[in-house]
Design a protein around this motif. Structure first.
Motif, PDB file in Angstrom:
ATOM      1  N   MET A   4       0.833  -1.215   0.000  1.00 35.06           N
ATOM      2  CA  MET A   4       0.000   0.000   0.000  1.00 35.06           C
ATOM      3  C   MET A   4       0.860   1.255   0.000  1.00 35.06           C
ATOM      4  O   MET A   4       0.971   1.941   1.011  1.00 35.06           O
ATOM      5  CB  MET A   4      -0.928   0.007   1.216  1.00 35.06           C
ATOM      6  N   PRO A   8      -5.920   4.447  -0.397  1.00 37.18           N
ATOM      7  CA  PRO A   8      -6.937   4.181  -1.412  1.00 37.18           C
ATOM      8  C   PRO A   8      -7.506   5.478  -1.977  1.00 37.18           C
ATOM      9  O   PRO A   8      -7.471   6.509  -1.313  1.00 37.18           O
ATOM     10  CB  PRO A   8      -8.019   3.405  -0.652  1.00 37.18           C
ATOM     11  N   GLU A   9      -8.017   5.388  -3.167  1.00 40.71           N
ATOM     12  CA  GLU A   9      -8.531   6.543  -3.897  1.00 40.71           C
ATOM     13  C   GLU A   9      -9.519   7.377  -3.070  1.00 40.71           C
ATOM     14  O   GLU A   9      -9.411   8.589  -2.991  1.00 40.71           O
ATOM     15  CB  GLU A   9      -9.198   6.038  -5.183  1.00 40.71           C
ATOM     16  N   ARG A  10     -10.449   6.684  -2.427  1.00 40.21           N
ATOM     17  CA  ARG A  10     -11.485   7.389  -1.663  1.00 40.21           C
ATOM     18  C   ARG A  10     -10.876   8.200  -0.521  1.00 40.21           C
ATOM     19  O   ARG A  10     -11.206   9.353  -0.287  1.00 40.21           O
ATOM     20  CB  ARG A  10     -12.532   6.365  -1.157  1.00 40.21           C
ATOM     21  N   GLU A  11      -9.908   7.565   0.128  1.00 40.56           N
ATOM     22  CA  GLU A  11      -9.247   8.226   1.254  1.00 40.56           C
ATOM     23  C   GLU A  11      -8.447   9.444   0.784  1.00 40.56           C
ATOM     24  O   GLU A  11      -8.437  10.499   1.420  1.00 40.56           O
ATOM     25  CB  GLU A  11      -8.305   7.226   1.906  1.00 40.56           C
TER      26      GLU A  11
ATOM     27  N   THR B  82     -12.880  11.763  -7.695  1.00 38.69           N
ATOM     28  CA  THR B  82     -12.554  10.382  -7.365  1.00 38.69           C
ATOM     29  C   THR B  82     -13.187   9.362  -8.296  1.00 38.69           C
ATOM     30  O   THR B  82     -12.617   8.319  -8.554  1.00 38.69           O
ATOM     31  CB  THR B  82     -12.955  10.080  -5.896  1.00 38.69           C
TER      32      THR B  82
END
Lengths: 214, 84
Positions: A4, A8-11, B82
């Motif tokens: 990692m 992640p994208e959302r975070e 996003t």
């Protein structure tokens, strides 16, 4: 094997949105001063935020976000300005005409012997300046000078940071800042005279050598 | 031990460096020289106080209240990145 290197994208996006929201009043203030009107300022901030997201990988440290996005905002402003200047709508900016003008010191105009009995005219002047007076004086500056005054005096960036954002040598930042501040002070002085807050000098307040005699 | 000799500067030199001094852009040595001059010269001290005061009035402009509708638009824009 889980690897990692990036969140992640959302975070990432949540973090980005939080940062944008946090710095928005400052970004908008700078954009408003740079562009001179609300509509262009909103467009500029939108443009900078979009560019920032696209180039998020180039942000090395999260805590450098503020400087980084301001640099993007400044670059976005400059490229808009270049596009606009490429059209022969406005006269190109003539630096030479300003470099021959003597520098203007508000302090020297306020700090007059006959006013000294009255407590402290310079500090009284500063206290009585409205935010609107300051905004109007900045808005009146030619773009070249307005950019450096906004980045240095309003937003508090260093000469080096400004030089990097504008892609000019530090010496150019210094000379534009010096000229920009002189023009700003002259503008404030003229505003004060128009508002009846300052006494016009009997002789034309142009040359420092003349002022020194009084 | 040789003593560190600090050069005293005159008003002209102090005023020439004043902007960079107030911007914290002078190196330590040059800054100390200006500081020393300002401690002993009332006229330059007043000038420095004025320029410092003007700078701090300008700093007050660094935030500008944002129209809530604009804030929502920008946040929505950022949020939308996003999914693309």
């Amino acid at each position: 094997m889980a690897r990692m290197p990036n969140p992640p994208e959302r975070e990432r996006n949540d973090w980005f949105c939080d940062q944008v929201r946090l710095h928005l009043p400052e970004l908008y203030a700078a954009a408003r001063r740079l562009t001179g009107n609300d509509a262009d300022a909103e467009d500029l901030v939108g443009d900078a935020v979009a560019r920032a997201w696209v180039h998020l990988e180039s942000l090395q440290q999260p805590e450098a976000f503020r400087g980084w996005i301001f640099r993007i905002l400044t670059n976005a402003f400059i490229s808009l300005k270049r596009k606009r200047d490429a059209r022969p709508v406005r006269e190109p900016f003539e630096e030479e005409s300003y470099s021959t003008e003597p520098s203007f010191s508000l302090f020297e105009h306020l700090h007059q012997p006959f006013l000294l009995w009255w407590s402290n005219p310079e500090q009284a002047f500063l206290r009585n300046l409205l935010r609107e007076d300051l905004k109007a004086a900045i808005d009146a500056l030619p773009e070249e000078f307005r950019v450096v005054v906004v980045l240095c005096d309003v937003q508090g960036f260093s000469y080096r940071e400004i030089a990097e954002a504008l892609e000019v040598p530090v010496g150019t930042v210094k000379s534009r800042l010096s000229r920009g501040r002189s023009l700003l002070q002259k503008e404030l002085w003229e505003q004060a005279q128009d508002a009846g807050l300052a006494v016009p000098k009997p002789s034309t307040p142009r040359k420092r050598s003349e002022d020194a005699i009084h | 031990m040789p003593s560190i000799e600090r050069r005293t500067i005159d008003c002209e030199e102090a005023l020439r460096r004043l902007a960079e001094y107030l911007d914290h852009e002078l190196g330590d040595g040059l800054e100390a020289e200006v500081e020393q001059h300002l401690e002993t010269c009332r006229s330059c001290f007043s000038r420095a106080e004025f320029e410092r005061g003007l700078k701090s009035r300008l700093r007050e402009l660094r935030h500008q209240p944002v129209d809530p509708a604009f804030e929502s638009r920008i946040c929505e824009l950022a949020r939308g990145f996003t999914t693309s």
